[in-house]
Write an enzyme that holds these catalytic residues in place. Structure first.
Site, PDB file in Angstrom:
ATOM      1  N   LYS A   1     -52.328  26.585  72.694  1.00  0.00           N
ATOM      2  CA  LYS A   1     -52.327  27.885  72.003  1.00  0.00           C
ATOM      3  C   LYS A   1     -51.599  28.893  72.880  1.00  0.00           C
ATOM      4  O   LYS A   1     -51.459  28.729  74.095  1.00  0.00           O
ATOM      5  CB  LYS A   1     -53.751  28.359  71.705  1.00  0.00           C
ATOM      6  CG  LYS A   1     -54.674  28.570  72.927  1.00  0.00           C
ATOM      7  CD  LYS A   1     -54.531  29.881  73.657  1.00  0.00           C
ATOM      8  CE  LYS A   1     -55.548  30.009  74.801  1.00  0.00           C
ATOM      9  NZ  LYS A   1     -55.204  31.080  75.764  1.00  0.00           N
TER      10      LYS A   1
ATOM     11  N   ASP B   1     -62.847  30.039  74.185  1.00  0.00           N
ATOM     12  CA  ASP B   1     -61.669  29.680  73.386  1.00  0.00           C
ATOM     13  C   ASP B   1     -61.891  28.458  72.494  1.00  0.00           C
ATOM     14  O   ASP B   1     -61.041  28.134  71.671  1.00  0.00           O
ATOM     15  CB  ASP B   1     -60.471  29.370  74.303  1.00  0.00           C
ATOM     16  CG  ASP B   1     -59.857  30.622  74.907  1.00  0.00           C
ATOM     17  OD1 ASP B   1     -60.280  31.729  74.516  1.00  0.00           O
ATOM     18  OD2 ASP B   1     -58.973  30.494  75.764  1.00  0.00           O
TER      19      ASP B   1
END
Length: 283
Positions: free
Chosen positions: A13, A138
């Protein structure tokens, strides 16, 4: 016939922006960030065992087996679901550790989704994301698999659809400690919250960048070099540095110039993660 073996991606990401609004009483920071996935991933292979043993067959330097987020995710899901099955796990690792592109969190999320599928637990995304949050801030965005505007410590997610350019990601050969950056006295901790959705252009800064660039000359160098061709940004607390390009050809061209002296890769930005596209194809 029920599948007993499965190979799944654990994608990277990027944080397209990261604003730190303040420090919380629990020591965490209140932040706003924009997550987008890359079509660039580690690869995990899972094989069901019937003896309840969780075994990661790939070794990581300096990370004991039971401390690895993959093993911790598997054991936590096993414990909370009451499953008596076990799992053999292998990983083909290409995402750098300490790079700010979510390698460990992504591995944990892929493990939760892979085991949920193979053990036929039938857990929904909300339940898996809640469990993921206990492993790391996350993990939920990887469990949900859609680009998102995140608030809180990064767990309050609103799906968004930013542009999906090609990115050149440079990987300075240093591992940045998130704890070290967040405890730096010079870190900006008073950004004003963004109230507009989607995030307005011009709000793409990362409040961690000045601190990381000051502490890590290799990251500063990567930012300066990439900055000659496009807006160079830091993802998370680093160390990876990235910039967007309208086409693969343009990203490749700059990559060819910069990767003579730096390590890096070119990948497509994606609002739906590779992991979710793969799982969708299994339905």
């Amino acid at each position: 016939m029920t599948a007993t073996r499965l190979t799944l991606p654990a994608p990277a990401k990027l944080n397209l922006m990261l604003h730190i609004l303040g420090r919380r009483e629990d020591g965490y920071h209140e932040l706003q960030t924009l997550f987008q996935f890359l079509d660039y991933a580690d690869e995990l292979t899972f094989a069901v065992r019937d003896d309840g043993v969780i075994k990661l067959h790939t070794e990581f330097d300096g990370v004991p087996h039971d401390s690895n987020l993959i093993v911790r995710a598997a054991k936590k899901l096993q414990e909370q679901s009451g499953s008596t099955l076990g799992m053999d796990i292998w990983i083909k690792k290409i995402l750098p550790m300490g790079g700010g592109i979510g390698g460990g969190s992504s591995n944990a999320a892929t493990t939760l989704l892979g085991l949920n599928h193979l053990w036929q637990l039938g857990w929904d995304e909300d339940r898996l994301a809640d469990l993921g949050l206990t492993l790391g801030a996350d993990v939920p965005v990887f469990v949900r698999g859609h680009a998102a505007f995140a608030e809180g410590i990064g767990e309050k997610l609103t799906p968004v659809d930013p542009e999906e350019p090609w990115y050149l990601v440079l990987v300075p050969q240093v591992s940045v400690s998130t704890a070290e950056i967040f405890s730096d006295p010079l870190l900006t901790r008073n950004s004003s919250p963004i109230k507009v959705r989607p995030v307005p252009k011009g709000n793409s800064r990362n409040d961690c960048l000045p601190v990381v660039a000051r502490r890590y000359p290799d990251v500063r160098n990567a930012l300066n070099l990439l900055g000659k061709f496009t807006e160079a940004k830091l993802t998370g607390t680093g160390s990876c540095v990235f910039g967007g390009f309208p086409s693969k050809a343009e990203a490749d061209k700059v990559s060819a110039l910069l990767t003579e002296t730096l390590t890096g890769f070119v990948a497509k930005g994606s609002n739906v993660s590779m992991l979710h596209r793969k799982l969708q194809s299994l339905l």
